[in-house]
Scaffold this motif. Structure first.
Motif, PDB file in Angstrom:
ATOM      1  N   ALA A  88       5.297  -6.614  18.693  1.00  0.00           N
ATOM      2  CA  ALA A  88       5.175  -6.268  17.282  1.00  0.00           C
ATOM      3  C   ALA A  88       3.996  -6.988  16.637  1.00  0.00           C
ATOM      4  O   ALA A  88       3.405  -6.495  15.688  1.00  0.00           O
ATOM      5  CB  ALA A  88       6.467  -6.613  16.552  1.00  0.00           C
ATOM      6  N   SER A  89       3.615  -8.144  17.169  1.00  0.00           N
ATOM      7  CA  SER A  89       2.506  -8.891  16.583  1.00  0.00           C
ATOM      8  C   SER A  89       1.154  -8.225  16.855  1.00  0.00           C
ATOM      9  O   SER A  89       0.164  -8.548  16.210  1.00  0.00           O
ATOM     10  CB  SER A  89       2.501 -10.323  17.102  1.00  0.00           C
ATOM     11  OG  SER A  89       2.324 -10.320  18.510  1.00  0.00           O
ATOM     12  N   LEU A  90       1.085  -7.284  17.801  1.00  0.00           N
ATOM     13  CA  LEU A  90      -0.171  -6.598  18.105  1.00  0.00           C
ATOM     14  C   LEU A  90      -0.384  -5.342  17.265  1.00  0.00           C
ATOM     15  O   LEU A  90      -1.430  -4.703  17.365  1.00  0.00           O
ATOM     16  CB  LEU A  90      -0.210  -6.205  19.589  1.00  0.00           C
ATOM     17  CG  LEU A  90      -0.123  -7.370  20.576  1.00  0.00           C
ATOM     18  CD1 LEU A  90      -0.090  -6.846  21.994  1.00  0.00           C
ATOM     19  CD2 LEU A  90      -1.285  -8.327  20.376  1.00  0.00           C
ATOM     20  N   CYS A  91       0.565  -4.960  16.445  1.00  0.00           N
ATOM     21  CA  CYS A  91       0.466  -3.744  15.646  1.00  0.00           C
ATOM     22  C   CYS A  91      -0.134  -4.039  14.275  1.00  0.00           C
ATOM     23  O   CYS A  91       0.095  -5.100  13.699  1.00  0.00           O
ATOM     24  CB  CYS A  91       1.843  -3.119  15.462  1.00  0.00           C
ATOM     25  SG  CYS A  91       2.528  -2.454  16.980  1.00  0.00           S
ATOM     26  N   THR A  92      -0.847  -3.060  13.756  1.00  0.00           N
ATOM     27  CA  THR A  92      -1.337  -3.158  12.389  1.00  0.00           C
ATOM     28  C   THR A  92      -0.168  -2.880  11.438  1.00  0.00           C
ATOM     29  O   THR A  92       0.850  -2.323  11.856  1.00  0.00           O
ATOM     30  CB  THR A  92      -2.462  -2.129  12.144  1.00  0.00           C
ATOM     31  OG1 THR A  92      -1.904  -0.807  12.233  1.00  0.00           O
ATOM     32  CG2 THR A  92      -3.603  -2.303  13.126  1.00  0.00           C
ATOM     33  N   PRO A  93      -0.307  -3.228  10.157  1.00  0.00           N
ATOM     34  CA  PRO A  93       0.785  -2.953   9.204  1.00  0.00           C
ATOM     35  C   PRO A  93       1.166  -1.472   9.135  1.00  0.00           C
ATOM     36  O   PRO A  93       2.342  -1.142   9.056  1.00  0.00           O
ATOM     37  CB  PRO A  93       0.236  -3.454   7.874  1.00  0.00           C
ATOM     38  CG  PRO A  93      -0.718  -4.539   8.258  1.00  0.00           C
ATOM     39  CD  PRO A  93      -1.342  -4.069   9.541  1.00  0.00           C
ATOM     40  N   ILE A  94       0.193  -0.568   9.182  1.00  0.00           N
ATOM     41  CA  ILE A  94       0.500   0.864   9.126  1.00  0.00           C
ATOM     42  C   ILE A  94       1.218   1.319  10.392  1.00  0.00           C
ATOM     43  O   ILE A  94       2.138   2.129  10.351  1.00  0.00           O
ATOM     44  CB  ILE A  94      -0.761   1.717   8.856  1.00  0.00           C
ATOM     45  CG1 ILE A  94      -0.403   3.197   8.669  1.00  0.00           C
ATOM     46  CG2 ILE A  94      -1.762   1.620   9.959  1.00  0.00           C
ATOM     47  CD1 ILE A  94       0.121   3.526   7.340  1.00  0.00           C
TER      48      ILE A  94
ATOM     49  N   ASP B 218       0.820  -1.221   0.000  1.00  0.00           N
ATOM     50  CA  ASP B 218       0.000   0.000   0.000  1.00  0.00           C
ATOM     51  C   ASP B 218       0.851   1.267   0.000  1.00  0.00           C
ATOM     52  O   ASP B 218       0.326   2.365   0.145  1.00  0.00           O
ATOM     53  CB  ASP B 218      -0.947   0.001   1.209  1.00  0.00           C
ATOM     54  CG  ASP B 218      -2.060  -1.019   1.044  1.00  0.00           C
ATOM     55  OD1 ASP B 218      -2.493  -1.247  -0.102  1.00  0.00           O
ATOM     56  OD2 ASP B 218      -2.483  -1.592   2.062  1.00  0.00           O
ATOM     57  N   ASP B 219       2.168   1.114  -0.123  1.00  0.00           N
ATOM     58  CA  ASP B 219       3.120   2.225  -0.221  1.00  0.00           C
ATOM     59  C   ASP B 219       3.124   3.114   1.020  1.00  0.00           C
ATOM     60  O   ASP B 219       3.397   4.299   0.947  1.00  0.00           O
ATOM     61  CB  ASP B 219       2.836   3.059  -1.485  1.00  0.00           C
ATOM     62  CG  ASP B 219       4.094   3.709  -2.030  1.00  0.00           C
ATOM     63  OD1 ASP B 219       5.194   3.289  -1.641  1.00  0.00           O
ATOM     64  OD2 ASP B 219       3.977   4.645  -2.835  1.00  0.00           O
ATOM     65  N   PHE B 220       2.802   2.529   2.185  1.00  0.00           N
ATOM     66  CA  PHE B 220       2.805   3.298   3.421  1.00  0.00           C
ATOM     67  C   PHE B 220       4.207   3.796   3.766  1.00  0.00           C
ATOM     68  O   PHE B 220       4.366   4.869   4.313  1.00  0.00           O
ATOM     69  CB  PHE B 220       2.258   2.466   4.590  1.00  0.00           C
ATOM     70  CG  PHE B 220       0.778   2.227   4.532  1.00  0.00           C
ATOM     71  CD1 PHE B 220      -0.092   3.212   4.111  1.00  0.00           C
ATOM     72  CD2 PHE B 220       0.257   1.004   4.911  1.00  0.00           C
ATOM     73  CE1 PHE B 220      -1.454   2.986   4.067  1.00  0.00           C
ATOM     74  CE2 PHE B 220      -1.111   0.768   4.871  1.00  0.00           C
ATOM     75  CZ  PHE B 220      -1.966   1.765   4.453  1.00  0.00           C
ATOM     76  N   TYR B 221       5.235   2.989   3.461  1.00  0.00           N
ATOM     77  CA  TYR B 221       6.599   3.379   3.813  1.00  0.00           C
ATOM     78  C   TYR B 221       7.008   4.665   3.098  1.00  0.00           C
ATOM     79  O   TYR B 221       7.598   5.561   3.681  1.00  0.00           O
ATOM     80  CB  TYR B 221       7.587   2.257   3.515  1.00  0.00           C
ATOM     81  CG  TYR B 221       7.573   1.171   4.574  1.00  0.00           C
ATOM     82  CD1 TYR B 221       8.343   1.304   5.726  1.00  0.00           C
ATOM     83  CD2 TYR B 221       6.785   0.041   4.436  1.00  0.00           C
ATOM     84  CE1 TYR B 221       8.326   0.327   6.706  1.00  0.00           C
ATOM     85  CE2 TYR B 221       6.768  -0.943   5.411  1.00  0.00           C
ATOM     86  CZ  TYR B 221       7.539  -0.794   6.544  1.00  0.00           C
ATOM     87  OH  TYR B 221       7.521  -1.757   7.523  1.00  0.00           O
TER      88      TYR B 221
END
Length: 191
Positions: free
Chosen positions: A104-110, A72-75
């Motif tokens: 880290a497993s509790l975070c969304t990709p964004i 999604d090109d968030f980076y």
């Protein structure tokens, strides 16, 4: 009594010879000092380049491990945000950090992407004024930058940065040679 031959007149060194020798020695010492300064400057620049390479490779691995955010090109979008270093991210998406531990497993990709960019660009210790690479990449240092650009390889799909796309991570910072020379490092990778 007069000397018998001319060699008796040159039995010692004159003041001029001593002064010329001292002048040659002083120029030699100045040259050695200048050479040492150049070596030290080169060592510091090499250290910054090594740190920049480490940051770029670390970020590349973060992008590879978070393909949803990369697709999604968030980076790319987050790396161009202003005031990114003004505050610590709410979710520190790391299993090991110097603050509150959030898995880290509790975070969304964004959230993970935002944390990865923040960690690379700002670092944990925003209050110290040490001259490590993270401080060189801070927004308040206008002579440095971190950019991430995705060149989409497949424009007909739903993703702005498809699998197989070229991603370029670029870092630039002011060199430590006393001049306004900008140093650059670019890392290219495929998603």
């Amino acid at each position: 009594m007069k000397p018998q031959n001319k060699t008796e007149y040159s039995a010692g060194s004159s003041l001029i010879e001593v002064m010329v020798s001292a002048l040659i020695l002083s120029f030699s010492l100045l040259g050695i000092g200048a050479m040492q300064l150049n070596v030290l400057t080169g060592t510091v620049d090499s250290s910054y380049r090594g740190k920049a390479s480490w940051i770029a490779h670390n970020l590349a691995e973060s992008i590879r491990s978070n393909p949803e955010a990369a697709l999604d090109d968030f980076y790319s979008n987050i790396s161009s945000e202003a005031n990114l270093c003004s505050s610590t991210p709410t979710n520190q998406c790391s299993d090991v950090n110097s603050g509150t531990i959030s898995s880290a497993s509790l975070c969304t990709p964004i959230q993970q992407a935002r944390f990865d960019i923040w960690e690379s660009k700002c670092g944990y210790d925003a209050t110290k004024s040490s001259k490590d690479m993270n401080n060189l990449l801070r927004e308040e240092n206008t002579e440095s930058s971190l950019t991430i650009v995705c060149t989409d390889s497949y424009v007909d799909d739903e993703y702005p940065c498809s699998y197989g796309s070229k991603i370029e991570i670029s870092l630039s910072w002011k060199g430590n040679n006393g001049k306004s020379t900008t140093r650059n490092l670019a890392l290219n990778m495929r998603l």
